[in-house]
Structures are given as C-alpha cells and as structure tokens.
Design an enzyme around this catalytic site. Structure first.
Site, PDB file in Angstrom:
ATOM      1  N   TRP A 125       0.820  -1.221   0.000  1.00 36.36           N
ATOM      2  CA  TRP A 125       0.000   0.000   0.000  1.00 36.36           C
ATOM      3  C   TRP A 125       0.855   1.274   0.000  1.00 36.36           C
ATOM      4  CZ3 TRP A 125       1.749   2.594   4.139  1.00 36.36           C
ATOM      5  CH2 TRP A 125       2.300   1.836   5.169  1.00 36.36           C
ATOM      6  N   LYS A 131      -2.392  -8.370  -7.708  1.00 34.75           N
ATOM      7  CA  LYS A 131      -3.225  -8.369  -6.498  1.00 34.75           C
ATOM      8  C   LYS A 131      -2.722  -7.219  -5.633  1.00 34.75           C
ATOM      9  CE  LYS A 131      -3.109  -9.506  -2.610  1.00 34.75           C
ATOM     10  NZ  LYS A 131      -3.590  -8.211  -2.106  1.00 34.75           N
ATOM     11  N   GLU A 191      10.922  -7.944  -3.155  1.00 37.60           N
ATOM     12  CA  GLU A 191      11.369  -6.628  -2.650  1.00 37.60           C
ATOM     13  C   GLU A 191      10.778  -6.499  -1.256  1.00 37.60           C
ATOM     14  OE1 GLU A 191      13.355  -4.507  -4.065  1.00 37.60           O
ATOM     15  OE2 GLU A 191      13.463  -5.235  -6.122  1.00 37.60           O
ATOM     16  N   GLU A 210      11.940  -2.827  11.720  1.00 36.84           N
ATOM     17  CA  GLU A 210      11.500  -1.726  10.855  1.00 36.84           C
ATOM     18  C   GLU A 210      10.344  -1.000  11.554  1.00 36.84           C
ATOM     19  OE1 GLU A 210       9.506  -3.182   7.294  1.00 36.84           O
ATOM     20  OE2 GLU A 210      10.649  -1.772   6.078  1.00 36.84           O
ATOM     21  N   CYS A 253      10.245   1.683   2.364  1.00 36.25           N
ATOM     22  CA  CYS A 253      11.109   0.538   2.666  1.00 36.25           C
ATOM     23  C   CYS A 253      12.563   0.984   2.828  1.00 36.25           C
ATOM     24  CB  CYS A 253      10.989  -0.502   1.576  1.00 36.25           C
ATOM     25  SG  CYS A 253      11.206   0.215  -0.045  1.00 36.25           S
TER      26      CYS A 253
HETATM   27  P1  NAD Z   1       2.537  -6.994   3.557  1.00 40.49           P
HETATM   28  O1  NAD Z   1       3.568  -8.033   3.353  1.00 40.49           O
HETATM   29  O2  NAD Z   1       1.629  -7.115   4.720  1.00 40.49           O
HETATM   30  O3  NAD Z   1       1.572  -6.917   2.301  1.00 40.49           O
HETATM   31  C1  NAD Z   1       2.061  -6.771   0.994  1.00 40.49           C
HETATM   32  C2  NAD Z   1       1.128  -7.484   0.044  1.00 40.49           C
HETATM   33  O4  NAD Z   1       1.117  -8.867   0.348  1.00 40.49           O
HETATM   34  C3  NAD Z   1      -0.328  -7.026   0.111  1.00 40.49           C
HETATM   35  O5  NAD Z   1      -0.859  -6.998  -1.187  1.00 40.49           O
HETATM   36  C4  NAD Z   1      -0.978  -8.112   0.929  1.00 40.49           C
HETATM   37  O6  NAD Z   1      -2.348  -8.277   0.647  1.00 40.49           O
HETATM   38  C5  NAD Z   1      -0.207  -9.329   0.474  1.00 40.49           C
HETATM   39  N1  NAD Z   1      -0.228 -10.443   1.416  1.00 40.49           N
HETATM   40  C6  NAD Z   1      -0.231 -10.388   2.772  1.00 40.49           C
HETATM   41  N2  NAD Z   1      -0.268 -11.641   3.290  1.00 40.49           N
HETATM   42  C7  NAD Z   1      -0.272 -12.495   2.232  1.00 40.49           C
HETATM   43  C8  NAD Z   1      -0.307 -13.914   2.122  1.00 40.49           C
HETATM   44  N3  NAD Z   1      -0.352 -14.705   3.187  1.00 40.49           N
HETATM   45  N4  NAD Z   1      -0.288 -14.452   0.881  1.00 40.49           N
HETATM   46  C9  NAD Z   1      -0.251 -13.660  -0.207  1.00 40.49           C
HETATM   47  N5  NAD Z   1      -0.228 -12.316  -0.162  1.00 40.49           N
HETATM   48  C10 NAD Z   1      -0.244 -11.740   1.043  1.00 40.49           C
HETATM   49  O7  NAD Z   1       3.313  -5.614   3.528  1.00 40.49           O
HETATM   50  P2  NAD Z   1       2.733  -4.136   3.655  1.00 40.49           P
HETATM   51  O8  NAD Z   1       2.460  -3.831   5.078  1.00 40.49           O
HETATM   52  O9  NAD Z   1       1.606  -3.928   2.689  1.00 40.49           O
HETATM   53  O10 NAD Z   1       3.946  -3.275   3.104  1.00 40.49           O
HETATM   54  C11 NAD Z   1       4.934  -2.796   3.919  1.00 40.49           C
HETATM   55  C12 NAD Z   1       6.175  -3.649   3.778  1.00 40.49           C
HETATM   56  O11 NAD Z   1       6.591  -3.646   2.417  1.00 40.49           O
HETATM   57  C13 NAD Z   1       7.348  -3.095   4.566  1.00 40.49           C
HETATM   58  O12 NAD Z   1       8.046  -4.149   5.159  1.00 40.49           O
HETATM   59  C14 NAD Z   1       8.197  -2.430   3.485  1.00 40.49           C
HETATM   60  O13 NAD Z   1       9.554  -2.303   3.801  1.00 40.49           O
HETATM   61  C15 NAD Z   1       7.979  -3.332   2.329  1.00 40.49           C
HETATM   62  N6  NAD Z   1       8.263  -2.650   1.066  1.00 40.49           N
HETATM   63  C16 NAD Z   1       9.389  -3.003   0.384  1.00 40.49           C
HETATM   64  C17 NAD Z   1       9.711  -2.347  -0.787  1.00 40.49           C
HETATM   65  C18 NAD Z   1      10.938  -2.712  -1.558  1.00 40.49           C
HETATM   66  O14 NAD Z   1      11.047  -2.296  -2.711  1.00 40.49           O
HETATM   67  N7  NAD Z   1      11.867  -3.485  -1.001  1.00 40.49           N
HETATM   68  C19 NAD Z   1       8.885  -1.324  -1.280  1.00 40.49           C
HETATM   69  C20 NAD Z   1       7.739  -0.995  -0.557  1.00 40.49           C
HETATM   70  C21 NAD Z   1       7.434  -1.679   0.618  1.00 40.49           C
END
Ligand code: NAD
Length: 480
Positions: free
Chosen positions: A152, A176, A252, A381, A286
């Site tokens: 998000w 997704k 990522e 984090e 991130c």
């Molecule tokens: P999250 O892992 O909770 O969710 C990310 C995505 O994964 C969402 O679309 C979510 O619906 C999906 N998801 C969650 N559980 C799942 C499952 N069991 N199976 C399949 N899909 C699932 O992360 P978040 O809170 O949305 O994002 C923040 C995180 O993302 C932070 O850790 C941040 O550092 C990282 N991030 C990394 C980068 C990068 O380029 N390295 C960029 C942006 C964000």
C-alpha cells in the site's frame, strides 16, 4: 470525493470490469470514512484470471517489441495526464501527503516510459561457437504469465515497477494490490485499457483477504513467475510456496536502513538529509532511515537542530498541499510505532521532540536520543516518523553495527572524505547505499533497486528489472 475521480471499483478481469459477488470497504486513514466498496475477489476470480492470462500470453508474446512499446508509451502519457486525480486518490486511500503523492505518479510513469523504450531492444546474442560447423545464439523470451503482489505504501509505482517490464518483455500480468489501497491499481488498469492494452494482458484482482487468490495463483503451474513487494515474512512464505511449481521469483522486502553521520558532516545539510530520508511518506518507505548513528562530537548539535526542524513539520490533512506528515495507514502500524517508542523509553531513551500519538492514526514526528543496543527500534522496521539517534566514535565499530541486521536494503552515510565514502559504501552489506544522497533511487527507472539478505531477491529498475521477466533460450544450429 472518490466519485469525482471516476475510479472503477470492480475487478479488471479479462479486459472486462467484473462485479464480484462480494465487496469490501476501502477507508480513508485520515477521516476513517468509507471511500468506496471494492470488488472482493477470491478463488473463482483467480482461476478465471489465470485462464485469461494464459490465453492472452499466446498473442501478446508474439507482438513485436515495437508494438508493445507503443502501447506502453500511451500508458505512460495517460499516467502523466492523470497525475492530479491519481495523486489525490493516493492521498485519499493511503494518506500520503498530496505533494509527494503527485511525485509518486511521475515516478510510476518513469518505469513505463523506460520500459516502452526497452521493449524493442530485448533481443538476444550471437555466441562465438566452439565448433566451426555450428551457429549458436541466446534468445530472450518472456517467462510467461506473472502474478504480482504489491504493498500500500507506493500504490502506483510498485505496480508499474513490476507490470511495465513484464509487459515489455511479453508477459501477461495479474496484479493483487494491497487491500488498504486497491483504488490506484484499478485506476491504472483503466488507463491501460484506454491505452489499448489487449484484454487479459493486465488484470487487477482486489481482495480483502489475499490468501484465497494467492493460493490459486501460486499453485497454478501455468503462472511462471511471482513478483512481490511487501514485508519479509510474507515474502518468505511466497518463496516457499513458489517451490512446488518452481516459479521464478523476485522479492522486494523490508529494510532497517542505517544512516551514519561522520564527524566531517555539515549539521544543516545533515538535518535536511534526515528530513527527506526519514520523514518522507511519514516514515513509511522501505528505504527510510530507520536508525541514525551520529559521531559523538556532533551528537548534541545535530540532535538539537534535528529536533527543532522536526517539530516544525506540518502534520495534517494529506490533501492539503502544505502537509508534510500524514496519518499512518492503519491502527496496526500506529501500534508498532507506539510500541517501539515505549520500549526505547523504558530502556533509557529520551524524547527530543514528539514521542506521542496525536489522535486518529497520527503520530507526532519524533526524535529520540540516548538509544542503546537491545532496543527494538534498532532491530525492527519502525515504519513511522521516528528517528532514533545513537552516538558512535569508531568507523569499524559503526560499520559492524550497521551490518548487524538480517536486512540489507538501503544504507546511508554522510562524509566529505572520499576515501571513507568508498571504504564504508563497499563494507556495507546493502543493495543500495546513498553517500550524501538521501534519495538514491529518486526517479530511478534506470537504476537497480533491491536488497541483500532478508530484504529480497532480484532487482527492479533498469535492464535488471526487465531481465527478471526473461528466459534465455540457446538455439544451436549444426550446419549440414
Ligand atoms: P505486507 O507483506 O503485509 O503486504 C504486501 C502485500 O502482500 C499485500 O498486497 C498483501 O495483501 C499481500 N499479502 C499479505 N499476506 C499475504 C499472504 N499470506 N499471501 C499472499 N499475499 C499476502 O506488507 P505491507 O504492510 O503492505 O507493506 C509494507 C512492507 O513492504 C514493509 O516491510 C516495506 O519495507 C515493504 N516494502 C518493500 C519495498 C521494496 O522495494 N523493497 C517497497 C515498498 C514496501
């Protein structure tokens, strides 16, 4: 407000707007109001999307790079033309201050522009043969239908950073999006349709619960690649799930970026650096600076100057152009910030400014001093507007502290000493190092972005980002 922006709320499946039997609410983190009821996709929709992506791949891969590039070019132009509504939508659904949100749209478009230009350049190589009667070549081909899962915090650019290179390579893509911010993803699909993107090439499946959609697509052997941006635990889970069908994978993931401020730093510039690298997107990036190591000689002056600047940051409505700090995206995120600050204070840290929730999902921009090893804020984090300061004296010691984490996404240093700049940048176990540069990946469609260790696998951006979506085929011809 969302109605004025003409945002679709149905899923985008097979080139059609599809009314799923269920919906889920998308709420504003600023006001709590329901912005829209969005299609809630599950297993049935995922199966349909997979069939469609496989079918569309047959024809999409056959187009020339020039043809695919032309559609991508139109998508880029439309994204730029829709900067204002997409920026507003980002501010509304995930609370990013509007000025930054509009900047993100240009960043998102820059990947599409880059990939539109790369599409005709994806060719292959002639190989000098070991045997004189042979002619041999390496041909690059699209890996196949792709499943993309996005977060998000950058709701447009994390999609284009995956979809644009995949589409340029000739892959079809099922996105997704994060349940907190699916509207930007649907808006992107609307623009893809308007750009002339053929049905089934890009599909968007919002879901309140990611698991059913994910299960179907991860188990489907026809989906040849999973590309994920999000948290490290979910990334590890998808890595394990990808093993059964041996999908290609790009991850990522999360970070724990150190910022090392050496004794030759200019305090005023270091403060400006910190404001950009720590407080952008309310600390929810991130690559945000998560912990600051400041040379003992600068500690008091820097802490005071930073606290003054941070206390002047304007907290408020993300739609107000003067806002610098918006709300956190959800209660869970706010509680994590509260817990990190409480833990640090209980173990002896002091508040230089902020240090408290402000009501709703707001947390005061904060500077903490007196940070010591063993505090959660150094190890996890935080993903919020909190800067913890810890003094150091010795270069080798601070490098060891900086590397002492499972993460390895971004790290920052400030120094005017060129020898030290290279020495430290080379010693840091991170995929991205900003030397006197708080925004090393700004408008970085041409740059490799990705992490070491538990911060990920593979790279996005530049030619590296396109290669992630290609297979290499050897064609060997023996002359009769
Ligand atoms: P999250 O892992 O909770 O969710 C990310 C995505 O994964 C969402 O679309 C979510 O619906 C999906 N998801 C969650 N559980 C799942 C499952 N069991 N199976 C399949 N899909 C699932 O992360 P978040 O809170 O949305 O994002 C923040 C995180 O993302 C932070 O850790 C941040 O550092 C990282 N991030 C990394 C980068 C990068 O380029 N390295 C960029 C942006 C964000």
């Amino acid at each position: 407000m969302v109605k004025d922006l003409a945002v679709p709320t149905q899923a985008y499946l097979g080139g059609q707007w599809y009314a799923a039997p269920r919906t889920f609410p998308v709420r504003s983190p600023y006001s709590g109001e329901v912005l829209a009821e969005v299609a809630d996709c599950g297993e049935a929709e995922a199966r349909l999307a997979a069939d469609t992506a496989v079918e569309a791949f047959r024809t999409w891969r056959k187009l020339t790079g020039f043809e695919r590039g032309r559609i991508l070019r139109r998508w880029n132009d439309l994204l730029i033309a829709h900067q204002e509504p997409l920026g507003r939508l980002t501010a509304l659904e995930m609370g990013k201050p509007i000025t930054e949100a509009k900047g993100e749209v240009l960043y998102a478009a820059s990947f599409v522009e880059w990939c539109a230009e790369e599409a005709p350049r994806i060719g292959g190589e002639l190989i000098h043969p070991r045997f004189s009667h042979k002619r041999q070549m390496a041909v690059y081909e699209p890996v196949g239908p792709v499943y993309a899962v996005t977060p998000w915090n950058f709701p447009t650019s994390m999609i284009t950073r995956k979809a644009a290179p995949a589409l340029a390579a000739g892959c079809t893509v099922i996105v997704k999006p994060a349940e907190q911010a699916p509207l930007c993803a649907l808006y992107l699909a609307k623009l893809w349709e308007e750009a002339g993107g053929p049905p089934g090439t890009l599909q968007v499946l919002p879901a309140a619960d990611p698991v059913p959609v994910s299960r179907v697509l991860m188990e489907d052997p026809r989906i040849r690649k999973i590309t994920f941006t999000g948290s490290t635990p979910v990334g590890k889970l998808l890595y394990r799930q990808a093993a059964d069908t041996l999908k290609r994978i790009s991850l990522e993931l999360g970070g724990n970026a150190p910022f090392i401020l050496f004794e030759d730093a200019d305090i005023e510039k270091a403060v400006q650096f910190t404001l950009l690298s720590k407080y952008r997107n309310t600390g929810q990036t991130c690559i945000t600076t998560n912990r600051i190591y400041v040379h003992r000689r600068l500690e008091a002056d820097y802490a005071q100057a930073l606290a003054e600047a941070v206390s002047r940051l304007k907290v408020g409505d993300p739609l107000d152009p003067s806002t610098q700090i918006g709300p956190l995206v959800e209660e869970q995120g706010l509680q994590k910030v509260v817990a990190h600050v409480e833990d640090a204070l209980a173990k002896g840290a002091q508040v230089a400014t902020g240090g408290r929730p402000l009501g709703g999902l707001f947390y005061a921009p904060t500077v903490l001093t007196g940070i010591k090893p063993g505090m959660r804020i150094l190890e996890e984090e935080t993903f919020g507007p909190v800067a913890p300061l810890m003094p150091f004296e010795d270069e080798e010691e601070v490098i060891a502290w900086a590397n002492n984490t499972e993460y390895g996404l971004a790290a920052y240093i400030w120094t005017r000493d060129l020898g030290r700049a290279f020495r430290v940048a080379e010693a840091l176990e991170y995929g991205i190092v900003g030397v006197n540069d708080p925004v090393p990946s700004a408008m970085g469609a041409n740059l490799p972005f990705g992490g070491y260790k538990s911060s990920g696998l593979g790279r996005e951006g530049g030619r590296w980002g396109v290669e992630e979506f290609l297979e290499t085929k050897l064609i060997s011809i023996a002359l009769p």
